[in-house]
Design a protein around this motif. Structure first.
Motif, mmCIF file in Angstrom:
data_model
loop_
_atom_site.group_PDB
_atom_site.id
_atom_site.type_symbol
_atom_site.label_atom_id
_atom_site.label_comp_id
_atom_site.label_asym_id
_atom_site.label_seq_id
_atom_site.Cartn_x
_atom_site.Cartn_y
_atom_site.Cartn_z
ATOM 1 N N TYR A 28 59.029 111.837 15.349
ATOM 2 C CA TYR A 28 57.892 112.654 14.957
ATOM 3 C C TYR A 28 57.988 113.028 13.480
ATOM 4 O O TYR A 28 57.019 112.903 12.725
ATOM 5 C CB TYR A 28 57.847 113.914 15.830
ATOM 6 N N ASN A 29 59.173 113.482 13.054
ATOM 7 C CA ASN A 29 59.358 113.879 11.656
ATOM 8 C C ASN A 29 59.113 112.720 10.708
ATOM 9 O O ASN A 29 58.441 112.862 9.682
ATOM 10 C CB ASN A 29 60.774 114.421 11.442
ATOM 11 N N VAL A 30 59.680 111.568 11.054
ATOM 12 C CA VAL A 30 59.529 110.386 10.207
ATOM 13 C C VAL A 30 58.057 109.985 10.101
ATOM 14 O O VAL A 30 57.554 109.651 9.023
ATOM 15 C CB VAL A 30 60.373 109.217 10.762
ATOM 16 N N SER A 31 57.350 110.026 11.222
ATOM 17 C CA SER A 31 55.937 109.633 11.208
ATOM 18 C C SER A 31 55.099 110.592 10.367
ATOM 19 O O SER A 31 54.181 110.170 9.650
ATOM 20 C CB SER A 31 55.392 109.573 12.640
ATOM 21 N N LYS A 32 55.407 111.873 10.415
ATOM 22 C CA LYS A 32 54.643 112.845 9.637
ATOM 23 C C LYS A 32 54.990 112.778 8.152
ATOM 24 O O LYS A 32 54.134 113.047 7.294
ATOM 25 C CB LYS A 32 54.860 114.252 10.189
ATOM 26 N N ALA A 33 56.239 112.429 7.834
ATOM 27 C CA ALA A 33 56.587 112.196 6.424
ATOM 28 C C ALA A 33 55.755 111.043 5.871
ATOM 29 O O ALA A 33 55.305 111.076 4.717
ATOM 30 C CB ALA A 33 58.074 111.911 6.291
ATOM 31 N N GLY A 84 54.068 113.412 20.361
ATOM 32 C CA GLY A 84 55.472 113.674 20.056
ATOM 33 C C GLY A 84 56.193 114.118 21.302
ATOM 34 O O GLY A 84 55.578 114.559 22.271
ATOM 35 N N SER A 85 57.498 113.973 21.293
ATOM 36 C CA SER A 85 58.318 114.437 22.411
ATOM 37 C C SER A 85 59.672 114.862 21.875
ATOM 38 O O SER A 85 60.068 114.474 20.775
ATOM 39 C CB SER A 85 58.484 113.341 23.467
ATOM 40 N N ALA A 86 60.360 115.671 22.642
ATOM 41 C CA ALA A 86 61.673 116.175 22.233
ATOM 42 C C ALA A 86 62.770 115.405 22.963
ATOM 43 O O ALA A 86 62.846 115.429 24.193
ATOM 44 C CB ALA A 86 61.784 117.666 22.559
ATOM 45 N N VAL A 131 54.855 120.556 9.345
ATOM 46 C CA VAL A 131 55.989 121.060 8.568
ATOM 47 C C VAL A 131 57.204 120.159 8.746
ATOM 48 O O VAL A 131 58.082 120.096 7.889
ATOM 49 C CB VAL A 131 56.346 122.503 8.969
ATOM 50 N N TYR A 132 57.240 119.434 9.858
ATOM 51 C CA TYR A 132 58.366 118.536 10.121
ATOM 52 C C TYR A 132 58.366 117.305 9.215
ATOM 53 O O TYR A 132 59.307 116.516 9.246
ATOM 54 C CB TYR A 132 58.361 118.100 11.582
ATOM 55 N N ALA A 133 57.330 117.138 8.423
ATOM 56 C CA ALA A 133 57.317 116.034 7.463
ATOM 57 C C ALA A 133 58.326 116.245 6.349
ATOM 58 O O ALA A 133 58.755 115.300 5.692
ATOM 59 C CB ALA A 133 55.925 115.875 6.864
ATOM 60 N N THR A 134 58.712 117.508 6.125
ATOM 61 C CA THR A 134 59.571 117.819 4.980
ATOM 62 C C THR A 134 60.899 118.459 5.355
ATOM 63 O O THR A 134 61.714 118.743 4.480
ATOM 64 C CB THR A 134 58.835 118.760 4.010
ATOM 65 N N ILE A 135 61.120 118.735 6.648
ATOM 66 C CA ILE A 135 62.395 119.317 7.062
ATOM 67 C C ILE A 135 62.948 118.539 8.250
ATOM 68 O O ILE A 135 62.203 117.957 9.033
ATOM 69 C CB ILE A 135 62.258 120.809 7.442
ATOM 70 N N ALA A 136 64.258 118.519 8.354
ATOM 71 C CA ALA A 136 64.912 117.855 9.484
ATOM 72 C C ALA A 136 65.002 118.818 10.660
ATOM 73 O O ALA A 136 65.098 120.026 10.493
ATOM 74 C CB ALA A 136 66.310 117.389 9.086
ATOM 75 N N SER A 137 64.960 118.265 11.862
ATOM 76 C CA SER A 137 65.106 119.083 13.061
ATOM 77 C C SER A 137 65.710 118.241 14.173
ATOM 78 O O SER A 137 65.636 117.005 14.154
ATOM 79 C CB SER A 137 63.750 119.645 13.498
ATOM 80 N N GLU A 138 66.300 118.905 15.124
ATOM 81 C CA GLU A 138 66.913 118.203 16.245
ATOM 82 C C GLU A 138 65.859 117.735 17.239
ATOM 83 O O GLU A 138 64.860 118.401 17.454
ATOM 84 C CB GLU A 138 67.896 119.133 16.958
ATOM 85 N N THR A 157 55.176 106.280 16.418
ATOM 86 C CA THR A 157 54.868 105.691 15.113
ATOM 87 C C THR A 157 53.474 105.073 15.103
ATOM 88 O O THR A 157 52.718 105.221 14.129
ATOM 89 C CB THR A 157 55.918 104.629 14.758
ATOM 90 N N ASN A 158 53.121 104.399 16.175
ATOM 91 C CA ASN A 158 51.812 103.733 16.231
ATOM 92 C C ASN A 158 50.657 104.724 16.187
ATOM 93 O O ASN A 158 49.650 104.477 15.524
ATOM 94 C CB ASN A 158 51.719 102.875 17.499
ATOM 95 N N VAL A 159 50.788 105.840 16.882
ATOM 96 C CA VAL A 159 49.704 106.834 16.891
ATOM 97 C C VAL A 159 49.714 107.665 15.613
ATOM 98 O O VAL A 159 48.705 107.768 14.906
ATOM 99 C CB VAL A 159 49.816 107.759 18.126
ATOM 100 N N ASN A 160 50.862 108.249 15.298
ATOM 101 C CA ASN A 160 50.929 109.219 14.203
ATOM 102 C C ASN A 160 50.828 108.589 12.828
ATOM 103 O O ASN A 160 50.303 109.203 11.892
ATOM 104 C CB ASN A 160 52.229 110.010 14.281
#
Length: 254
Positions: free
Chosen positions: A153-158, A90-92, A141-148, A108-111
């Protein structure tokens, strides 16, 4: 010992959480195939007992390599009992500054794809053996909450959370459990990128007790989840986040 004579495959094994999980499995009597992308990174296991641990260099985005990793575990230790799909990146970066090829596809490919490959290869091996097994996926936790700045990363964990549910349902008739663990703010090299952004103290305070979780604490939960003691936990994501997702940043000073 919870995992006595059980054989586990752990991807992303050389990283902070992965390495802690490997150590905990060994401490609980298990055997491990410690897998990671870089052969050099796997040198951290050079001093580990070779009768209990072997390493394997794998690109989890390539199904054939993941399949070979699973077969390596069977060849080395006779049978597969546990698959831990922990590899993740992941990266910011702000969404509108993304290069779609460079900022979406690799994560997406890794996660996501990497977890999918581990589920399929592990599930097929359990079916071939005619044995029960456990698959544990590392979510967030980012699978269920939005973040800047962490869109991909969030989408892949969801997706990891949903793959966990769907795989658990399909593999249940085989006696295979599938669950996930969602860490919060864990002091790992991946999280350290926030130091350069001047956000280290800010993200520390996002934990309820305002301290980072240790990789070893995540490993404790992970090993419980793949043990027989967690037999009733299936098809869900267990949060190991010190309440990260359950409150807003505190207003009071420390």
């Amino acid at each position: 010992m919870r995992l006595l004579n059980k054989t586990a495959v752990v991807t992303g094994a050389a990283g902070g959480i992965g390495q802690a999980i490997v150590r905990k499995i060994l401490a609980e009597g298990g055997r491990v195939v410690a897998a990671d992308l870089s052969a050099d990174s796997l040198k951290v296991f050079n001093d580990f007992p070779t009768d209990k641990l072997v390493t394997f260099s794998v690109d989890v985005t390539d199904y054939k390599q993941v399949e070979a990793m699973v077969l390596h575990a069977v060849t080395q230790f006779g049978q597969l009992d546990i698959v831990i799909n922990n590899a993740g990146i992941g990266s910011a970066k702000p969404l509108l500054e993304h290069d779609p090829l460079g900022d979406f596809d690799p994560v997406t490919n890794v996660n996501q794809k990497g977890v999918y490959h581990g589920i399929v290869a592990g599930g097929r091996q359990f079916r071939a053996q005619g044995t029960k097994g456990v698959i544990l996926n590392t979510s967030s936790v980012y699978a269920t909450i939005a973040s800047e700045m962490t869109f991909t990363y969030n989408v892949s964990k969801a997706a990891v959370d949903m793959m966990t549910k769907c795989a658990a349902l399909e593999l249940a008739p085989l006696g295979v459990r599938v669950c996930a663990i969602a860490p919060g703010r864990v002091d790992t090299p991946m999280l350290r990128q926030y130091e350069a952004l001047g956000l280290w103290e800010h993200i520390r305070k996002e934990q309820m007790r305002q301290k980072f979780t240790l990789p070893s604490e995540i490993a404790d939960v992970a090993v419980f989840l793949v043990s027989d003691e967690a037999n009733c936990i299936n098809g869900c994501t267990v949060h190991a986040s010190d309440g990260f997702e359950n409150f807003k940043y505190p207003l009071q000073k420390e």
